[in-house]
Each structure stands twice: as structure tokens, then as C-alpha cells.
Scaffold this active site. Sequence first.
Site, mmCIF file in Angstrom:
data_model
loop_
_atom_site.group_PDB
_atom_site.id
_atom_site.type_symbol
_atom_site.label_atom_id
_atom_site.label_comp_id
_atom_site.label_asym_id
_atom_site.label_seq_id
_atom_site.Cartn_x
_atom_site.Cartn_y
_atom_site.Cartn_z
ATOM 1 N N LYS A 189 -11.103 -12.342 5.613
ATOM 2 C CA LYS A 189 -12.194 -11.842 6.441
ATOM 3 C C LYS A 189 -13.307 -11.350 5.515
ATOM 4 O O LYS A 189 -13.064 -11.037 4.360
ATOM 5 C CB LYS A 189 -11.725 -10.750 7.388
ATOM 6 C CG LYS A 189 -10.938 -9.604 6.786
ATOM 7 C CD LYS A 189 -10.436 -8.686 7.892
ATOM 8 C CE LYS A 189 -9.578 -7.541 7.347
ATOM 9 N NZ LYS A 189 -8.216 -7.984 7.011
ATOM 10 N N ARG A 234 0.841 -1.188 0.000
ATOM 11 C CA ARG A 234 0.000 0.000 0.000
ATOM 12 C C ARG A 234 0.878 1.240 0.000
ATOM 13 O O ARG A 234 1.824 1.347 0.782
ATOM 14 C CB ARG A 234 -0.922 0.024 1.223
ATOM 15 C CG ARG A 234 -1.934 -1.091 1.223
ATOM 16 C CD ARG A 234 -2.847 -1.024 2.417
ATOM 17 N NE ARG A 234 -3.681 -2.213 2.493
ATOM 18 C CZ ARG A 234 -4.515 -2.484 3.490
ATOM 19 N NH1 ARG A 234 -4.632 -1.620 4.490
ATOM 20 N NH2 ARG A 234 -5.232 -3.587 3.481
ATOM 21 N N ARG A 248 -14.432 -5.899 6.083
ATOM 22 C CA ARG A 248 -14.614 -5.499 7.478
ATOM 23 C C ARG A 248 -16.078 -5.176 7.747
ATOM 24 O O ARG A 248 -16.853 -4.941 6.827
ATOM 25 C CB ARG A 248 -13.747 -4.274 7.808
ATOM 26 C CG ARG A 248 -12.264 -4.539 7.649
ATOM 27 C CD ARG A 248 -11.437 -3.315 8.000
ATOM 28 N NE ARG A 248 -10.015 -3.602 7.805
ATOM 29 C CZ ARG A 248 -9.044 -3.150 8.565
ATOM 30 N NH1 ARG A 248 -9.325 -2.374 9.595
ATOM 31 N NH2 ARG A 248 -7.790 -3.444 8.317
ATOM 32 N N ASP A 261 -16.290 -1.757 4.659
ATOM 33 C CA ASP A 261 -15.169 -0.899 4.293
ATOM 34 C C ASP A 261 -14.930 -0.904 2.786
ATOM 35 O O ASP A 261 -15.742 -1.399 2.008
ATOM 36 C CB ASP A 261 -13.910 -1.335 5.036
ATOM 37 C CG ASP A 261 -13.388 -2.674 4.569
ATOM 38 O OD1 ASP A 261 -14.210 -3.518 4.173
ATOM 39 O OD2 ASP A 261 -12.164 -2.894 4.593
ATOM 40 N N GLU A 299 -9.272 -7.676 15.816
ATOM 41 C CA GLU A 299 -9.870 -6.521 16.461
ATOM 42 C C GLU A 299 -10.191 -5.385 15.503
ATOM 43 O O GLU A 299 -10.984 -4.502 15.831
ATOM 44 C CB GLU A 299 -8.950 -6.010 17.570
ATOM 45 C CG GLU A 299 -7.503 -5.777 17.162
ATOM 46 C CD GLU A 299 -7.307 -4.572 16.279
ATOM 47 O OE1 GLU A 299 -8.067 -3.590 16.435
ATOM 48 O OE2 GLU A 299 -6.419 -4.604 15.432
ATOM 49 N N SER A 300 -9.589 -5.377 14.316
ATOM 50 C CA SER A 300 -9.791 -4.277 13.388
ATOM 51 C C SER A 300 -11.005 -4.529 12.494
ATOM 52 O O SER A 300 -10.937 -4.423 11.281
ATOM 53 C CB SER A 300 -8.536 -4.021 12.562
ATOM 54 O OG SER A 300 -8.133 -5.188 11.879
ATOM 55 N N SER A 357 -7.981 -1.366 1.027
ATOM 56 C CA SER A 357 -8.943 -1.727 2.070
ATOM 57 C C SER A 357 -9.657 -0.511 2.636
ATOM 58 O O SER A 357 -10.391 0.164 1.941
ATOM 59 C CB SER A 357 -8.240 -2.528 3.164
ATOM 60 O OG SER A 357 -9.179 -3.015 4.091
ATOM 61 N N HIS A 358 -9.432 -0.212 3.893
ATOM 62 C CA HIS A 358 -10.147 0.839 4.603
ATOM 63 C C HIS A 358 -9.480 2.207 4.461
ATOM 64 O O HIS A 358 -9.946 3.183 5.050
ATOM 65 C CB HIS A 358 -10.242 0.479 6.086
ATOM 66 C CG HIS A 358 -8.907 0.228 6.714
ATOM 67 N ND1 HIS A 358 -8.142 -0.860 6.389
ATOM 68 C CD2 HIS A 358 -8.192 0.935 7.624
ATOM 69 C CE1 HIS A 358 -7.017 -0.824 7.076
ATOM 70 N NE2 HIS A 358 -7.018 0.257 7.823
ATOM 71 N N ASP A 368 -12.961 -2.532 0.608
ATOM 72 C CA ASP A 368 -12.934 -3.761 -0.186
ATOM 73 C C ASP A 368 -13.850 -4.845 0.337
ATOM 74 O O ASP A 368 -13.816 -5.972 -0.138
ATOM 75 C CB ASP A 368 -11.501 -4.285 -0.303
ATOM 76 C CG ASP A 368 -10.930 -4.768 1.024
ATOM 77 O OD1 ASP A 368 -11.336 -4.239 2.079
ATOM 78 O OD2 ASP A 368 -10.058 -5.650 1.011
#
Length: 541
Positions: free
Chosen positions: A377, A23, A283, A278, A365-366, A114-115, A280
Amino acid sequence: MPDVLIQTVQPFEGQKPGTSGLRKKTAVFRSPGYLESYVQSVFDAIGGVAGKTMVLGGDGRFFAAEAAQTILRMAAANGAARAIVGQGALLSTPAASHLIRLRGADFGIVLSASHNPGGPEGDFGVKLNLGNGGPAPEGVTEAIHALSRTIDRYRTLATDDIDLSATGATTLGAMTVEIVDPVADYADLMAGLFDFAAIRALFARGFRMRFDAMNAVTGPYAREILERRLGAAPGTVVNAVPLSDFGGLHPDPNPTWAADLVALMNAPGAPDFAAASDGDGDRHMILGPGVYVSPSDSFAVLAANAHLAPGYARGLAGVARSMPTSSAVDRVAAALGIECHETPTGWKFFGTLLDAGRATLCGEESFGAGSDHVREKDGLWAVLLWLDILAARGEGVAAVMEDHWRRFGRTWYSRHDYEALPQAVADRVIDGLRRQLAELPGRTVCGLTVTGADDFAYVDPVDGTATAGQGLRVRLSDEARFVLRLSGTGTEGATLRLYLERHGDDWHGEVQDRLAEVAAAAEEIAGIRRLTGRAGPHVVT
């Protein structure tokens, strides 16, 4: 047949993949030769792509369409046999994982950060998934980095872009390009895991929901599944159209960046249930009227109730969580009599456990949770499992949470992020705490006694791979601890993450109040605010 071009290129510094691929700022990826250099390193690191099948797609952020065309030309020039591409170059991360597994592809490339924010001034990312559908393990990412430091050429085709706007098959050189509906296969997978009839009946009884797709890739998936297949009211899914800059939104489903959704759920007349996803689609955030469900609690509730969904009625083989994730799920696993694995941060560390049948559910946790249905995930999967649980139990979110805490106690938990720090400053904080670890046990700070301290290391129970330096843990009396680590997902400076945790049988009160002593002990020992000059964290979840 278009000509194969061999282009010279200089190595670029910093092409080391993090926990979820490489990233960087979008402008960096748009630098001449940068994307090409990295992608050629990826191809070479997996032994070349000649004769192989690739899955390609992403979250639709700025530069993704252009990057997809570049990667397709390079794959064809390197001899790939087939590329399966999501229509419009769209694929959520869990959908890409499923498609790799469903079609027996050799690897996949996901274009996403991602986010992280999108747009010309935002972030971009390239992630490699292997044939099991999961993120490339450390051995592969290390090989990519090594090759990126010496690369001097890449292969591409002298050809125009191809049309990715409609499904169907075409060719690019000798490579077949199959453009597929990005949603259909994933939606069918969900229908096989959950009781869609029960969820449809729940909506038919007047159950109200709000799903915020944050102008990211999950919008089309949520509309198809929630509104069309499950009968949720039109408009249940908001911010549903993927936009290249996410409409200016920060596509991270937490109380800071999804503040409007939190405000809605704390207002009179709130819907029965709310969720967000999020950039992608991997999450999730869960809310009830006046209730925010922390990611660690959400994962524990899913593990305790998964048997209510048809796809998990057989029970769970085991669960796994990342080390910074709270121990709430550990108590569930103990009650169920199943294995509970503690791994480093990064979904790639769950892959061997899932492949070996040692874990059925995994969580971090994220805002991440998933199961053995894919090797990533999966935000929408978690939302659907919550809906299945609510339908089966006939209760609201608040009642489910209170029952859970009554059975297992409550693990009070919060993450404090200190973002965009100078790397040297973040390193000073980490190194300072690391030097103290050996002398901390027995010390009393802010009313709590240190019972243990270490730098987390992990040995994979399946393949024996050892991983060190995965976060600093300080265990405290009164079933408390704090964890400090550097994030691997940022693109600007360094992000320090402080995780606070404390367990108790009384579940009433405000999270930060219940964690105040732990936070004070962490500051006294690690000196984050003192060393960074920050008045407090940038984001609290």
C-alpha cells in the site's frame, strides 16, 4: 577481511510474524541476541542469502540505525553479494517495494512498526519483502517462526559500523553496500503515473493544501514531490522531518491521532485539501473543508476515477479489498464490469492477484490503498491520485464525494478499536461470538435480522492457498453487517476491532448515528463492552 563470527543464541518465544512482519516493544528488540536471532531465522527461511541482493531501509524510528548496521553485518557474514540501503537507513515501505522491483533484488528488509508509536518506550518492527516487492506470504512467515523456535546460532562480522549518511558505494567484508537517495526513484515513478503538469497548474491557480507527515518517513518524499516538483507552497508539508520518536506524535493518520489536521479542516478558511501519512508511508487520510473521507470511501472513489490519471487511463483489470473493508468498492467494480476480490487482512494476500494481473487497485479499511505499481500500500500515491482526480474534475472533495454517493449510494462505515486488552479477555469475546455463529441466522436484534454469519475463510484464486479463521462476519438485513477480529499489528495486549457497515441511498447524516442500530446489534450479540468492562472503544475511525 573481517572475521566471520558464529555466535550462540537461545531461541526467543513469540517471534511469529503478524500481518506485516514482527512487531514488539523496542526494548524487546534491543534485548541481547533478539534481533540477531530473528534476522538469522529470516535468512535461513528464504534459503540463505549467499550471492543475493538485499534492499534495506525503514522509517527512521528509534533503534533503526543500530538495527540496520547489525543486519548489514549479518548479511555480509551470510554471504550476501550486495545491499542497497536508503541514505541514513531511510526508505518508506512503498519506496522499498519499488526499489526491490526496480533493481531486481532478491529480498528486502523494512525496519518499521508502521503506524505504531516510536521511541525507546515505543514499538519496533522488522518486515521481510520478497523479490516481487511484496510482503512474505504465510508459508514463508510460518517457516521463519518455526526456525526461530530452534535457532542456536547466528553469523555476523567483527567490524565497525559503516557510514550510511552519504550516497555512494562501499564494502563490508566481501559484500558491496550501495547507499542510495531514498526519494529519487520513487518520485520518478510517481511522475510516470500522474499528470504532474495538471497538478502543477492546480497549485498555480491558488489551490491550497496541508500534508501532515507526522514527523515520519514520508516528509522528505512529500516535500520533494508536492513542494519541489508540483509547486505547492513552501510549508505545505508539516511535521516533515523524520524523528526517532516521531516528535512524540502517534504516527497513525486517523481522526484521533491527527486531530489537529481535522480541526484545521473544520475551521473557517480551511485549505482546499488535506492529507496525512503514517510512520512508514504506506497509509493515508484524506480531508476536504468540513469533510472527512473514510478509508473505504477513499478507495471506492479512487477506483471509480482512476482512469483520469495517465497511469490508469487504460482502465482497471480488477480491484481487491480486505474482508473487513466496506463493500463500497464492490458497487464500483460492478458498474465497471471488472472483478472484485475479497481477501483476508494483510497486503500479502493481494500479491498473487497483482502479479497475475487480476487486480490493478487494492485497498483496506485501515487507511491503506495501492496499485500494481508496487506490491505494498502507498500513502503518497493515494494522495497524488486524489490530486490528479481533483485537477481533472475541477471540483472539491465535497463535490466529488456527493457525486460518488449519488451514483453508487453511500456505505456508512466505521471501525471501533478496543486496544490493550488482556489476551484472555479478547479471546473470550471472539470465542463467544464464534460459538453463536451457527444459531444466529434468523434472529432479530435491535430491529435488524441476521441473514448470515461465518468465520471468514479464503482460497486464493491464483495459487489455491487456503486461509481460515480470518474474522467473524455477521450479515444483517437492511444491507448491514458487522465484523469482529483480532488485530495483528499491536505490541501490547490484544486489540479487538469491530467494523460496522450499512448501505443506503440517502447519504446525509452523521456516520455514528446512521450506524447506531448496527452497533447496538453487535453489542447485543457479541457483548464486547460487557465482557471487556470497557465503556467504549479506544479509537473510532
